[in-house]
Scaffold this active site. Structure first.
Site, PDB file in Angstrom:
ATOM      1  N   ASP A 141       0.838  -1.200   0.000  1.00 28.73           N
ATOM      2  CA  ASP A 141       0.000   0.000   0.000  1.00 28.73           C
ATOM      3  C   ASP A 141       0.870   1.247   0.000  1.00 28.73           C
ATOM      4  OD1 ASP A 141      -2.597   1.378   2.187  1.00 28.73           O
ATOM      5  OD2 ASP A 141      -2.343   1.443  -0.001  1.00 28.73           O
ATOM      6  N   LYS A 144       3.064   3.400  -5.644  1.00 27.44           N
ATOM      7  CA  LYS A 144       2.492   2.413  -6.578  1.00 27.44           C
ATOM      8  C   LYS A 144       3.523   1.919  -7.588  1.00 27.44           C
ATOM      9  CE  LYS A 144      -0.749   3.405  -3.990  1.00 27.44           C
ATOM     10  NZ  LYS A 144      -0.780   2.600  -2.725  1.00 27.44           N
ATOM     11  N   ASP A 169      -3.165  -3.079  -2.568  1.00 30.32           N
ATOM     12  CA  ASP A 169      -4.213  -2.061  -2.633  1.00 30.32           C
ATOM     13  C   ASP A 169      -4.025  -1.219  -3.897  1.00 30.32           C
ATOM     14  OD1 ASP A 169      -5.222   0.861  -0.688  1.00 30.32           O
ATOM     15  OD2 ASP A 169      -6.431  -0.565  -1.827  1.00 30.32           O
ATOM     16  N   ASN A 170      -5.098  -0.586  -4.363  1.00 35.28           N
ATOM     17  CA  ASN A 170      -5.035   0.440  -5.414  1.00 35.28           C
ATOM     18  C   ASN A 170      -4.595  -0.048  -6.779  1.00 35.28           C
ATOM     19  OD1 ASN A 170      -3.566   2.049  -2.735  1.00 35.28           O
ATOM     20  ND2 ASN A 170      -5.592   2.651  -3.444  1.00 35.28           N
ATOM     21  N   GLU A 199     -11.397   4.145  -1.494  1.00 36.58           N
ATOM     22  CA  GLU A 199     -11.882   4.461  -0.146  1.00 36.58           C
ATOM     23  C   GLU A 199     -12.775   5.705  -0.123  1.00 36.58           C
ATOM     24  OE1 GLU A 199      -8.719   3.681  -0.869  1.00 36.58           O
ATOM     25  OE2 GLU A 199      -7.315   5.214  -0.279  1.00 36.58           O
TER      26      GLU A 199
HETATM   27  O1  LIG Z   1      -0.254   6.997  -2.773  1.00 37.85           O
HETATM   28  C1  LIG Z   1      -0.894   6.227  -2.064  1.00 37.85           C
HETATM   29  N1  LIG Z   1      -0.295   5.536  -1.081  1.00 37.85           N
HETATM   30  C2  LIG Z   1       1.159   5.658  -0.876  1.00 37.85           C
HETATM   31  C3  LIG Z   1       1.512   6.901  -0.036  1.00 37.85           C
HETATM   32  C4  LIG Z   1       3.019   7.103   0.106  1.00 37.85           C
HETATM   33  C5  LIG Z   1       3.709   5.875   0.630  1.00 37.85           C
HETATM   34  C6  LIG Z   1       5.140   6.187   1.027  1.00 37.85           C
HETATM   35  N2  LIG Z   1       5.720   5.006   1.656  1.00 37.85           N
HETATM   36  C7  LIG Z   1       5.254   4.423   2.760  1.00 37.85           C
HETATM   37  C8  LIG Z   1       6.064   3.361   3.094  1.00 37.85           C
HETATM   38  C9  LIG Z   1       7.077   3.301   2.128  1.00 37.85           C
HETATM   39  C10 LIG Z   1       8.206   2.457   1.951  1.00 37.85           C
HETATM   40  N3  LIG Z   1       9.033   2.690   0.913  1.00 37.85           N
HETATM   41  C11 LIG Z   1       8.788   3.705   0.047  1.00 37.85           C
HETATM   42  C12 LIG Z   1       7.703   4.557   0.162  1.00 37.85           C
HETATM   43  C13 LIG Z   1       6.839   4.347   1.218  1.00 37.85           C
HETATM   44  C14 LIG Z   1      -2.374   6.127  -2.229  1.00 37.85           C
HETATM   45  C15 LIG Z   1      -3.030   7.102  -3.004  1.00 37.85           C
HETATM   46  C16 LIG Z   1      -4.423   7.056  -3.164  1.00 37.85           C
HETATM   47  C17 LIG Z   1      -5.119   8.086  -3.992  1.00 37.85           C
HETATM   48  C18 LIG Z   1      -4.710   9.423  -3.934  1.00 37.85           C
HETATM   49  C19 LIG Z   1      -5.348  10.387  -4.696  1.00 37.85           C
HETATM   50  C20 LIG Z   1      -6.410  10.025  -5.519  1.00 37.85           C
HETATM   51  F1  LIG Z   1      -7.034  10.968  -6.239  1.00 37.85           F
HETATM   52  C21 LIG Z   1      -6.819   8.694  -5.590  1.00 37.85           C
HETATM   53  C22 LIG Z   1      -6.169   7.731  -4.833  1.00 37.85           C
HETATM   54  C23 LIG Z   1      -5.179   6.041  -2.556  1.00 37.85           C
HETATM   55  C24 LIG Z   1      -4.527   5.065  -1.797  1.00 37.85           C
HETATM   56  O2  LIG Z   1      -5.215   4.059  -1.197  1.00 37.85           O
HETATM   57  C25 LIG Z   1      -3.129   5.094  -1.643  1.00 37.85           C
HETATM   58  O3  LIG Z   1      -2.542   4.093  -0.902  1.00 37.85           O
HETATM   59 MG   LIG Z   2      -3.929   2.505  -0.590  1.00 33.44          MG
END
Ligand SMILES: O=C(NCCCCCn1ccc2cnccc21)c1cc(-c2ccc(F)cc2)cc(O)c1O
Ligand SMILES: [Mg+2]
Length: 214
Positions: A141, A144, A169-170, A199
């Site tokens: 998660d 991406k 996810d996603n 979500e």
């Molecule tokens: O970007 C998403 N998640 C990732 C967030 C950053 C993770 C950073 N991070 C954490 C641990 C880690 C370890 N290594 C490297 C990097 C690491 C996300 C986005 C949306 C979304 C957003 C806008 C929209 F318009 C529609 C959907 C929905 C989701 O459910 C999501 O999960």
């Molecule tokens: Mg997610």
């Protein structure tokens, strides 16, 4: 200065949830995100699918890539058997600080090891630094565009065994096209798509569950 969204989410938990009650923490976050401010938690619809996979796998070792505010961390940890090892990675230290407080409010801090850093750096250290053999369940998660390289990295590091489950996810929104292409066409995985919604919205999204065949 204005508070951050994770800070406002934490305050909603502290205001509306009961200490030590994971279900009330989950509900408080879902209410906040549905009625006050959207946030990128896996949410209640996909969360129920996550719950059913966790209950079915009944994992002894779990890796979560992408803690965020700890919503899915709480959902997973509340279902784990005593003694299970649960490692969750968060890249952003400020967000990790919020997640620790959400997890503590749920009373689940003893079941979870929250590690700050990037998956690409930490995955190769899992065995030596965190005493992990293999993971029974991995919940993807995080960024991406890291799902595919990190899955290949986990294979290379011998962190997956026959029967290990990847739940991503996603896979539709924001989307992980290269990961889906790889995992659905690889003879080393058996995959299944669980159609759902992004979500707190009506936009299509889903979870991809994949079994590593060894
Ligand atoms: O970007 C998403 N998640 C990732 C967030 C950053 C993770 C950073 N991070 C954490 C641990 C880690 C370890 N290594 C490297 C990097 C690491 C996300 C986005 C949306 C979304 C957003 C806008 C929209 F318009 C529609 C959907 C929905 C989701 O459910 C999501 O999960
Ligand atoms: Mg997610």
């Amino acid at each position: 200065t204005r508070s951050t969204r994770p800070q406002r989410l934490l305050h909603a938990v502290q205001k509306n949830a009961t200490r030590g009650d994971p279900r009330s923490v989950i509900n408080a976050i879902d209410q906040f995100c549905r009625h006050k401010e959207w946030a990128m938690n896996v949410g209640d619809e996909k969360g129920c699918i996550l719950d059913s996979v966790v209950s079915e796998v009944n994992p002894s070792t779990v890796l979560e890539l992408g803690t965020y505010c700890g919503y899915s961390t709480v959902r997973i940890a509340r279902l784990l058997p005593p003694g299970a090892k649960f490692i969750t990675l968060e890249f952003n230290p400020k967000v990790a600080k919020i997640a620790r407080q959400v997890i503590a409010w749920a009373g689940l801090e003893d079941k979870i090891q929250l590690v700050e850093g990037a998956s690409g750096d930490l995955i190769p250290k899992m065995k030596e630094q965190f005493g992990v053999e293999t993971f029974d369940l991995v919940f993807l998660d995080h960024w991406k565009d890291r799902y595919l390289p990190d899955t290949k990295l986990m294979e290379e590091c011998g962190l997956l065994k026959k029967g290990s489950i990847l739940l991503a996810d996603n896979v539709i929104c924001p989307g992980t096209p290269d990961y889906l292409e790889y995992i659905r066409n690889s003879p080393r995985y058996k995959s299944q798509y669980f159609k759902s919604h992004l979500e707190y919205t009506k936009v299509e999204d889903g979870l991809e569950k994949s079994v590593f065949l060894g």
